[in-house]
Design a protein around this motif. Structure first.
Motif, PDB file in Angstrom:
ATOM      1  N   VAL A 245       0.841  -1.204   0.000  1.00  0.00           N
ATOM      2  CA  VAL A 245       0.000   0.000   0.000  1.00  0.00           C
ATOM      3  C   VAL A 245       0.870   1.245   0.000  1.00  0.00           C
ATOM      4  N   ASN A 246       1.903   1.240   0.835  1.00  0.00           N
ATOM      5  CA  ASN A 246       2.785   2.411   0.861  1.00  0.00           C
ATOM      6  C   ASN A 246       3.549   2.565  -0.429  1.00  0.00           C
TER       7      ASN A 246
ATOM      8  N   ALA B 170      -3.765   5.597  -6.940  1.00  0.00           N
ATOM      9  CA  ALA B 170      -4.853   5.836  -5.997  1.00  0.00           C
ATOM     10  C   ALA B 170      -5.697   4.580  -5.847  1.00  0.00           C
ATOM     11  N   PHE B 171      -6.311   4.447  -4.697  1.00  0.00           N
ATOM     12  CA  PHE B 171      -7.232   3.345  -4.447  1.00  0.00           C
ATOM     13  C   PHE B 171      -8.655   3.856  -4.617  1.00  0.00           C
TER      14      PHE B 171
ATOM     15  N   MET C  66      -8.956   2.062   4.664  1.00  0.00           N
ATOM     16  CA  MET C  66      -8.566   3.329   5.269  1.00  0.00           C
ATOM     17  C   MET C  66      -7.568   3.122   6.394  1.00  0.00           C
ATOM     18  N   GLU C  67      -7.723   2.008   7.079  1.00  0.00           N
ATOM     19  CA  GLU C  67      -6.785   1.749   8.175  1.00  0.00           C
ATOM     20  C   GLU C  67      -5.370   1.622   7.670  1.00  0.00           C
ATOM     21  N   SER C  68      -5.209   0.914   6.555  1.00  0.00           N
ATOM     22  CA  SER C  68      -3.841   0.662   6.115  1.00  0.00           C
ATOM     23  C   SER C  68      -3.269   1.799   5.284  1.00  0.00           C
ATOM     24  N   CYS C  69      -4.127   2.609   4.691  1.00  0.00           N
ATOM     25  CA  CYS C  69      -3.538   3.672   3.887  1.00  0.00           C
ATOM     26  C   CYS C  69      -3.687   5.030   4.542  1.00  0.00           C
ATOM     27  N   LYS C  70      -4.242   5.082   5.724  1.00  0.00           N
ATOM     28  CA  LYS C  70      -4.374   6.310   6.501  1.00  0.00           C
ATOM     29  C   LYS C  70      -5.193   7.369   5.775  1.00  0.00           C
ATOM     30  N   GLY C  71      -6.006   6.963   4.832  1.00  0.00           N
ATOM     31  CA  GLY C  71      -6.897   7.942   4.237  1.00  0.00           C
ATOM     32  C   GLY C  71      -6.312   8.767   3.115  1.00  0.00           C
ATOM     33  N   LYS C  72      -5.063   8.513   2.736  1.00  0.00           N
ATOM     34  CA  LYS C  72      -4.488   9.294   1.643  1.00  0.00           C
ATOM     35  C   LYS C  72      -4.685   8.545   0.331  1.00  0.00           C
ATOM     36  N   ASN C  73      -4.685   9.272  -0.748  1.00  0.00           N
ATOM     37  CA  ASN C  73      -4.737   8.654  -2.074  1.00  0.00           C
ATOM     38  C   ASN C  73      -5.920   7.728  -2.262  1.00  0.00           C
ATOM     39  N   VAL C  74      -7.052   8.193  -1.825  1.00  0.00           N
ATOM     40  CA  VAL C  74      -8.264   7.396  -2.003  1.00  0.00           C
ATOM     41  C   VAL C  74      -9.228   8.207  -2.840  1.00  0.00           C
ATOM     42  N   ILE C  75      -9.881   7.553  -3.777  1.00  0.00           N
ATOM     43  CA  ILE C  75     -10.950   8.263  -4.472  1.00  0.00           C
ATOM     44  C   ILE C  75     -12.247   7.482  -4.310  1.00  0.00           C
TER      45      ILE C  75
ATOM     46  N   GLU D 217     -11.160  15.692  -0.106  1.00  0.00           N
ATOM     47  CA  GLU D 217     -10.068  15.490  -1.064  1.00  0.00           C
ATOM     48  C   GLU D 217     -10.332  14.306  -1.958  1.00  0.00           C
ATOM     49  N   ALA D 218     -10.986  13.281  -1.385  1.00  0.00           N
ATOM     50  CA  ALA D 218     -11.204  12.049  -2.142  1.00  0.00           C
ATOM     51  C   ALA D 218     -12.064  12.297  -3.368  1.00  0.00           C
ATOM     52  N   VAL D 219     -12.856  13.352  -3.343  1.00  0.00           N
ATOM     53  CA  VAL D 219     -13.702  13.608  -4.503  1.00  0.00           C
ATOM     54  C   VAL D 219     -13.098  14.660  -5.408  1.00  0.00           C
TER      55      VAL D 219
END
Lengths: 167, 252
Positions: free
Chosen positions: B116-117, B125-126, B151-160, B193-195
């Protein structure tokens, strides 16, 4: 201060077939919202909904609703709104979805936003007018969009007929 | 106002449905949509990759986005279904922009920190799609479960967040999707940000794949020959000599 604060959610009901919009009434919308909240958040959501929630205003021609939620739990109840898929009214199921446009602390702020939004809608309709008469009517409605005490529909009544023809 | 994008709109061969989908998206305020063509590599010998229909065939007049003055931008996107989900680590090495999290099945161990990192560093992005949650109740649970563990593993970044909408009634407005992000475990800023901005960076990432690390890109010559003489700086030829193209910085 001991003022009871609430949040007013300005939503637009989108349907595929505009004639179905006219069937809606505020009871049906309230029932649909409560059922969806109960489905999504269970008994906790249903309990939150029973205290402060109400439908304050519904315009069947344009599909605008004002929903009132108490301030402390409006986010949770708002998160259940995307799951509404249809509203049941007068024995018919109208497939639709709710799109939230604005959140305000009072009805007056929502009303101001609604006037601006309707003005934008009229502007969007202007290039689609088919003849001069309609164009003049739309332009007159745009110029008449002001907020006066107690009258929140004056900008919308002029434009209902054009809105129906646009879609 | 931020730019809102919905990067997953299912393709269907009926033109009227695509047209109403795009019009609904423009009405809701999305400035960009991407039509998704799914490709499943089954055991056939010669799998055919679906070619995207040109936008002009789908819809003649692009509707103007609600709240802005420009017409909606329509992109095309291809989704390849990975057959073996344990090859997730191999996914990290592939040249992709978006990794879709399937919501119809339970993925037990899936999200380890290392791949993931690695994906986040590369700019991938996921994606979580929410229309399954709207259609079905059991799918809703899987969607939320998978999204929360992601979200737990990516800490909420780079998600759409995107809809895999097949009908115009399955789309939702951008503020509603932001709120859905809160349900999935994102913070308020991350959900917005995700949107908007993560979607924009994904689109730029995709554009930069066509070029040499985002510095130079070639464009097909678009105008007629007469105007080409007059405006050579506007477009460049699609020749292998990429040195002729104008240097264009797209850093992200």
């Amino acid at each position: 201060m001991v003022r009871v604060k609430s949040r007013y959610l300005l939503c637009e009901v989108n349907v595929e077939d505009r004639s179905h919009l006219l069937l809606l009434d505020d009871r049906a919308v309230a029932v649909a919202v409560k059922a969806t909240v109960a489905r999504t958040h269970g008994d906790y959501g249903a309990a939150l909904c029973s205290i402060g929630f109400s439908v304050k205003y519904l315009n069947a021609h344009t599909g605008i609703v004002f929903l009132r939620f108490p301030k402390r739990c409006y986010r949770i109840l708002w998160s259940a709104l995307p799951f509404i898929t249809c509203i049941e009214t007068r024995g018919q199921k109208v497939p639709c979805f709710l799109n939230c446009l604005h959140v305000g602390g009072t009805i007056r702020t929502c009303q101001k936003f609604l006037i601006r939004y309707n003005t934008q809608q009229l502007h969007r309709m202007l290039p689609k007018c088919k003849n001069e008469e309609e164009k003049r009517q739309v332009q007159k409605s745009i110029l008449n969009c002001t907020i006066t005490r107690g009258n929140r529909d004056e900008s919308e009544d002029d434009s209902e007929s054009e809105e129906d023809e646009e879609e | 106002m931020a730019v809102f994008m919905d990067l997953n709109v299912s393709f269907s061969p009926e033109k009227s449905r695509m047209k109403s989908l795009i019009e609904a998206a423009a009405h809701l305020g999305f400035s960009t949509v991407a039509i998704n063509y799914v490709f499943e590599p089954t055991a056939k010998k010669k799998p055919e990759i679906p070619t995207p229909t040109p936008i002009r065939e789908l819809i003649d007049h692009l509707p103007v986005v609600q709240g802005r003055s420009r017409p909606i931008r329509v992109l095309n996107r291809l989704t390849v279904v990975m057959s073996d989900s344990s090859h997730f680590a191999a996914c990290m090495l592939h040249d992709v922009d978006i990794i879709c999290i399937s919501v119809t099945e339970k993925l037990p161990f899936f999200f380890k920190r290392a791949p993931v990192n690695g994906a986040v560093d590369r700019g991938v992005a996921f994606e979580v799609s929410y229309s399954a949650a709207i259609r079905d109740s059991t799918r809703r649970r899987y969607t939320i479960a998978n999204a929360v563990s992601l979200m737990e593993s990516c800490k909420g970044k780079n998600v759409i967040l995107s809809s895999a909408a097949e009908k115009p009634l399955e789309l939702r407005g951008p503020y509603d999707i932001t709120n859905l992000g809160l349900l999935f475990g994102l913070s308020e800023a991350d959900a917005k940000e995700a949107v908007s901005s993560t979607c924009r960076s994904v689109v730029l990432h995709a554009e930069s794949r066509k070029s040499a690390s985002g510095i130079i890109y070639t464009m097909k010559s678009c105008s007629e020959p007469s105007s080409q003489q007059g405006a050579p700086a506007a477009c460049s030829e699609d020749t292998p000599a990429a040195k002729r193209a104008r240097p264009h910085l797209t850093c992200d």
